[in-house]
Design a protein around this motif. Structure first.
Motif, short mmCIF file in Angstrom:
data_model
loop_
_atom_site.label_atom_id
_atom_site.label_comp_id
_atom_site.label_asym_id
_atom_site.label_seq_id
_atom_site.Cartn_x
_atom_site.Cartn_y
_atom_site.Cartn_z
N GLN A 63 0.84 -1.20 0.00
CA GLN A 63 0.00 0.00 0.00
C GLN A 63 0.88 1.25 0.00
O GLN A 63 0.59 2.24 -0.71
N ASP A 64 1.96 1.22 0.78
CA ASP A 64 2.90 2.35 0.78
C ASP A 64 3.60 2.49 -0.57
O ASP A 64 3.83 3.60 -1.07
N VAL A 65 3.94 1.34 -1.17
CA VAL A 65 4.58 1.38 -2.50
C VAL A 65 3.67 2.05 -3.50
O VAL A 65 4.11 2.88 -4.32
N LEU A 66 2.38 1.70 -3.46
CA LEU A 66 1.42 2.31 -4.38
C LEU A 66 1.36 3.83 -4.20
O LEU A 66 1.33 4.59 -5.18
N ALA A 67 1.32 4.26 -2.94
CA ALA A 67 1.24 5.70 -2.68
C ALA A 67 2.47 6.43 -3.21
O ALA A 67 2.38 7.50 -3.84
N SER B 168 4.51 3.65 -14.31
CA SER B 168 3.17 3.10 -14.57
C SER B 168 3.17 1.58 -14.38
O SER B 168 2.23 1.02 -13.80
N ALA B 169 4.22 0.92 -14.87
CA ALA B 169 4.30 -0.53 -14.71
C ALA B 169 4.40 -0.92 -13.24
O ALA B 169 3.77 -1.89 -12.79
N MET B 170 5.20 -0.17 -12.46
CA MET B 170 5.32 -0.47 -11.03
C MET B 170 3.98 -0.29 -10.33
O MET B 170 3.59 -1.09 -9.46
N THR B 171 3.28 0.78 -10.68
CA THR B 171 1.97 1.02 -10.07
C THR B 171 1.00 -0.12 -10.38
O THR B 171 0.30 -0.64 -9.50
N MET B 172 0.95 -0.52 -11.65
CA MET B 172 0.03 -1.58 -12.06
C MET B 172 0.36 -2.89 -11.37
O MET B 172 -0.53 -3.58 -10.83
N LYS B 173 1.64 -3.28 -11.32
CA LYS B 173 2.01 -4.56 -10.72
C LYS B 173 1.84 -4.53 -9.20
O LYS B 173 1.49 -5.54 -8.59
N LYS C 215 4.14 -12.63 -4.89
CA LYS C 215 5.60 -12.50 -4.74
C LYS C 215 6.28 -12.35 -6.09
O LYS C 215 7.25 -11.59 -6.25
N THR C 216 5.73 -13.04 -7.10
CA THR C 216 6.28 -12.91 -8.45
C THR C 216 6.10 -11.48 -8.97
O THR C 216 7.01 -10.90 -9.58
N GLU C 217 4.91 -10.93 -8.74
CA GLU C 217 4.66 -9.56 -9.18
C GLU C 217 5.57 -8.57 -8.46
O GLU C 217 6.07 -7.62 -9.06
N ILE C 218 5.80 -8.81 -7.17
CA ILE C 218 6.68 -7.91 -6.41
C ILE C 218 8.11 -8.00 -6.93
O ILE C 218 8.84 -6.99 -6.99
N ALA C 219 8.51 -9.23 -7.31
CA ALA C 219 9.85 -9.37 -7.88
C ALA C 219 9.98 -8.55 -9.16
O ALA C 219 11.02 -7.91 -9.42
N ASP C 220 8.91 -8.53 -9.96
CA ASP C 220 8.92 -7.68 -11.17
C ASP C 220 9.01 -6.20 -10.80
O ASP C 220 9.70 -5.42 -11.46
N VAL C 221 8.27 -5.79 -9.75
CA VAL C 221 8.34 -4.41 -9.30
C VAL C 221 9.77 -4.04 -8.92
O VAL C 221 10.26 -2.95 -9.25
N ARG D 38 14.64 -0.97 -9.93
CA ARG D 38 16.10 -0.84 -10.12
C ARG D 38 16.41 -0.23 -11.48
O ARG D 38 17.33 0.59 -11.61
N GLN D 39 15.65 -0.64 -12.51
CA GLN D 39 15.84 -0.03 -13.82
C GLN D 39 15.50 1.46 -13.80
O GLN D 39 16.17 2.27 -14.44
N ALA D 40 14.45 1.81 -13.06
CA ALA D 40 14.06 3.21 -12.99
C ALA D 40 15.13 4.05 -12.30
O ALA D 40 15.42 5.18 -12.72
N ILE D 41 15.72 3.49 -11.22
CA ILE D 41 16.81 4.20 -10.54
C ILE D 41 17.97 4.42 -11.49
O ILE D 41 18.56 5.51 -11.56
N ALA D 42 18.30 3.38 -12.25
CA ALA D 42 19.36 3.53 -13.24
C ALA D 42 18.99 4.58 -14.28
O ALA D 42 19.83 5.35 -14.74
#
Length: 784
Positions: free
Chosen positions: A244-248, A606-611, A627-633, A638-642
């Motif tokens: 929930q915090d990640v979404l916010a 957008s992808a992080m929000t959706m997943k 857990k699989t979806e979180i792994a994708d997030v 990490r790609q976004a930080i880069a």
């Protein structure tokens, strides 16, 4: 990062026509005008000198000798006036001035006092070829030399004064026309440097905003996603809370991307008020919005909209507020925007936001429009208040990087080159007016006649100064016509009491015709002014030689007046164009930033929000899939930080990728057609910054010293070697960039040699090419 739809590190070869081609043409036109007028004026003085000695009776070998000396003086003066004389070696300058001095004073031995008509060139050359106070001493010594030569030739006292005065005035005129050409050249060459500085400042601001607005949020997303991942499957409820915090945070990051990218276009305060209300309501806050503001200047409205957006972002990010009140009002000519929320407990004494924070940066924006930013805490409520004058028109600092703010209460001064141009214009015009009075004084008129003539000359010069400094072609037709009529009357009226045509009598009028009118008609009227003087002189029974002198002198004076005046105006025009070039460079940089943010961050967020939403819905029943979806997030975060580091790093630190983009923006803004084919794939990090510096110096050299219309930049890895090439056209034969020690490129050449690389320059068929190479295994500290 710069390719259109391609890899973030690849630029397809493309040709970009300069959007400021018209401005570039104006600058080059100013240079051509300066050189053409300089050459014409010098030739006119040579022709006048020839008429003087012919009328004085010089013939045969004496005339041939004088002609030879005159040719030497003219060619040397042309070289001093149209070339960068101060760049010559000292020995070359000494030899050139010595030769000109000999060719100037030698004719006194056989041509008599009329030889002094060419001495003014030498006085001008002293000012052009010597630096510091000595040049003025040498300039004065030429006048003294002419005075001595005329005294030895037993010239009359009036002749002594006239000869020395004419020499010094001609020298100042030559220096004025020639140095104004140099000033135009300098301003024209500085256009790209200003554009580059504008881009650099914009990049620093973008890097700051990216760090402040996105870096923290993306790190928070990563940390919370990792925690949620570790909590599964054993603690699904706690993992759900973290999601929930990640979404916010993800939703706020999307808003932050809009803050950074949206800050590069005009924004509406009304639209931001509506958006703020929607966001706060979605965050389950009680919101009250009240606004009575409308019709604000675009720059002020944009700044206030950015302030509001940042304030609401901070409410969502840092507080636990339940209520928020937003008010925008106008009182006593000042616009006031306040954002209040409850539940905030800032650190004690936090009355200001530090530099580097989002709100701290807004203080700078508000200061640029004469406004202020303040925060207060009272009874559990946190209030942010922004105020600014309603009539504020100034742009933010990033939009005016080329300007210096004047201290409060002071008016910004004119650029130094414009002040010099105007000063020289006024001095030369007044000097020519005094010369006319001296010419008539030699006719021995009565005191009253001389006073009347001096009054007419004062009118001529006064009107001419106004015309020369205030762009008369923009005046109404009646104003231009009135000024020309007044000058015509002041020109012809003295004939009623002097009774004979006088030297250069129509010169100011001829110059004014060229200044005030446009098209080919002005040149026809200019010639008509000279023809009128010729007919008037012949009608009064003057000898043909004297009539020819009066005509040439009139036309020459008109050309000098036009040259001095129009060149000062051209300096003003090119100076104004500098700001437009810088603004264009910043605009291009902003568009590129918005594209980078959209391409690199918008999709990821957008992808992080959706997943994250999907994982949130899957918990607690389907912990494995969640857990699989979180792994994708996590992977996307990490790609976004880069991505943020790629964008911001390209602005904060030197990289070949960023410099290629900067070169494209800067050269295009300078009016050049640019082809960029750069690939940084395979370029070692140790060499990336080195080649970026080489590219920056090469582009600076192109802008500073070249008049090329096209530039091609290529870079990439070939085999085991990194190669960078910068080629531009329009170079004079044999012209090469300076690679000597102590110069920017020279130091880089030494640095490349230390790691086994090389930097070379070559020219051919009007093209100059700078090539840098280094082995891919090179170490920047010199070890292989």
């Amino acid at each position: 990062m710069a390719g259109d739809g391609g890899s973030p590190h690849r630029w397809p070869a493309r040709s970009v026509p300069g959007p400021q081609g018209e401005t570039r043409a104006d600058g080059l036109g100013a240079l051509r005008m300066a050189r053409a007028v300089t050459t014409a004026v010098l030739f006119g003085y040579v022709l006048n000198a020839s008429v003087f000695v012919w009328v004085d009776g010089l013939r045969g070998l004496g005339l041939a000798g004088f002609g030879a000396c005159l040719a030497v003086v003219f060619l040397l003066q042309l070289a001093h006036s149209t070339g960068d004389t101060l760049e010559w070696p000292v020995r070359a300058r000494v030899l050139a001035l010595s030769a000109q001095a000999v060719a100037t004073f030698a004719p006194f031995l056989w041509a008599g006092t009329q030889a002094g008509t060419i001495a003014g060139f030498l006085a001008g050359s002293m000012l052009l070829a010597v630096t510091g106070p000595p040049r003025w001493a040498l300039y004065g010594s030429v006048g003294c030399g002419v005075l001595l030569a005329l005294w030895l030739g037993e010239a009359a006292p009036v002749g002594l004064f006239y000869g020395a005065y004419f020499t010094l005035l001609t020298g100042l005129m030559v220096y004025g026309v020639s140095s104004l050409a140099t000033l135009v050249d300098m301003v024209h060459a500085a256009r790209g440097e200003l554009a580059r500085v504008a881009v650099v400042q914009e990049r620093l601001r973008v890097a700051r905003d990216l760090h402040d607005l996105l870096g923290h949020d993306l790190s928070a997303i990563t940390v919370k996603s990792e925690l949620a991942y570790r909590l599964l499957p054993g603690a699904a409820e706690r993992a759900r809370q973290e999601l929930q915090d990640v979404l916010a945070v993800a939703r706020r990051s999307l808003a932050d991307v809009r803050v950074v990218a949206g800050g590069y276009r005009p924004m509406s305060l009304a639209a931001e008020l509506t958006s703020a209300e929607s966001m706060l309501v979605a965050a389950e806050m009680r919101v009250r919005v009240r606004s009575s503001v409308e019709g604000l200047p675009e720059s002020l409205e944009t700044v206030l909209a950015v302030v509001l957006r940042e304030a609401v972002t901070n409410v969502l990010r840092h507080s636990k507020a339940q209520h928020c009140v937003i008010e925008a009002t106008v009182e006593a000519g000042r616009v006031r925007l306040s954002v209040d929320n409850d539940g905030v407990e800032p650190a004690p004494g936090a009355a200001r936001f530090g530099n580097g924070s989002g709100l701290g940066n807004l203080e700078v924006r508000l200061a640029a429009v004469g406004g202020t930013l303040a925060v207060t805490v009272e009874d559990g409520w946190f209030r942010l208040t922004a105020e600014a004058p309603q009539a504020a028109e100034a742009a933010g600092p990033s939009e005016r990087p080329q300007e210096e703010a004047a201290p409060p209460g002071q008016v910004a001064s004119q650029p130094w080159h414009l002040r010099v141009a105007r000063l020289i214009t006024v001095v030369v015009l007044i000097g020519y007016g005094l010369l006319l009075v001296v010419n008539v004084f030699a006719l021995e008129p009565s005191a009253l006649a001389l006073a009347g003539f001096a009054a007419c000359v004062a009118v001529l010069v006064g009107v001419q100064i106004v015309l020369s400094l205030h762009e008369p072609r923009s005046w109404p037709a009646w104003a231009r016509g009135g000024a020309l009529a007044l000058q015509a009357a002041a020109t012809v009226l003295p004939l009623s009491w002097i009774g004979t045509p006088w030297g250069s009598m129509g010169g100011f009028l001829a110059g004014s015709l060229l200044l005030t009118l446009a098209g080919r008609a002005r040149w026809a009227l200019y010639a008509a002014a000279g023809s009128g003087v010729l007919l008037l002189s012949l009608t009064h029974g003057e000898p043909m030689e004297w009539s020819a002198y009066l005509t040439i002198s009139t036309l020459l004076t008109g050309l000098v007046v036009y040259g001095i005046s129009s060149l000062a105006g051209l300096v003003t025009q090119v100076d104004q164009a500098r700001g437009e070039l810088a603004k264009m460079a910043v605009t291009r940089e902003r568009l590129r930033v918005a594209r980078d943010l959209h391409d690199l961050l918008g999709h990821d967020l957008s992808a992080m929000t959706m997943k994250s939403e999907l994982a949130y819905r899957l918990l607690p029943r389907f912990a494995g899939r969640a857990k699989t979806e979180i792994a994708d997030v996590l992977d996307i975060a990490r790609q976004a930080i880069a991505g943020v580091r790629t964008v911001a790093g390209g602005y904060q630190h030197m990289s070949l990728a960023a410099e290629a983009d900067s070169a494209l923006s800067t050269l295009t803004a300078a009016g050049m057609t640019v082809r960029v084919d750069v690939s940084v794939d395979g370029v070692p990090d140790e060499l990336d910054a080195v080649f970026a510096m080489v590219l920056r110096e090469a582009v600076t050299d192109v802008l500073r010293h070249g008049d090329g219309a096209e530039c091609r930049i290529t870079a990439g890895v070939t085999g085991h070697e990194v190669r960078l090439s910068v080629a531009t056209d329009g170079a004079p034969p044999g012209a090469l960039p300076t690679l000597e020690s102590g110069t920017g490129l020279g130091d880089l050449a030494a640095r490349l040699r230390a790691i086994g690389g090389r930097l070379t320059a070559e020219s051919g068929e009007g093209t100059v090419r700078l090539v840098a190479t280094a082995p891919t295994g090179a170490m920047t500290d010199g070890r292989r």
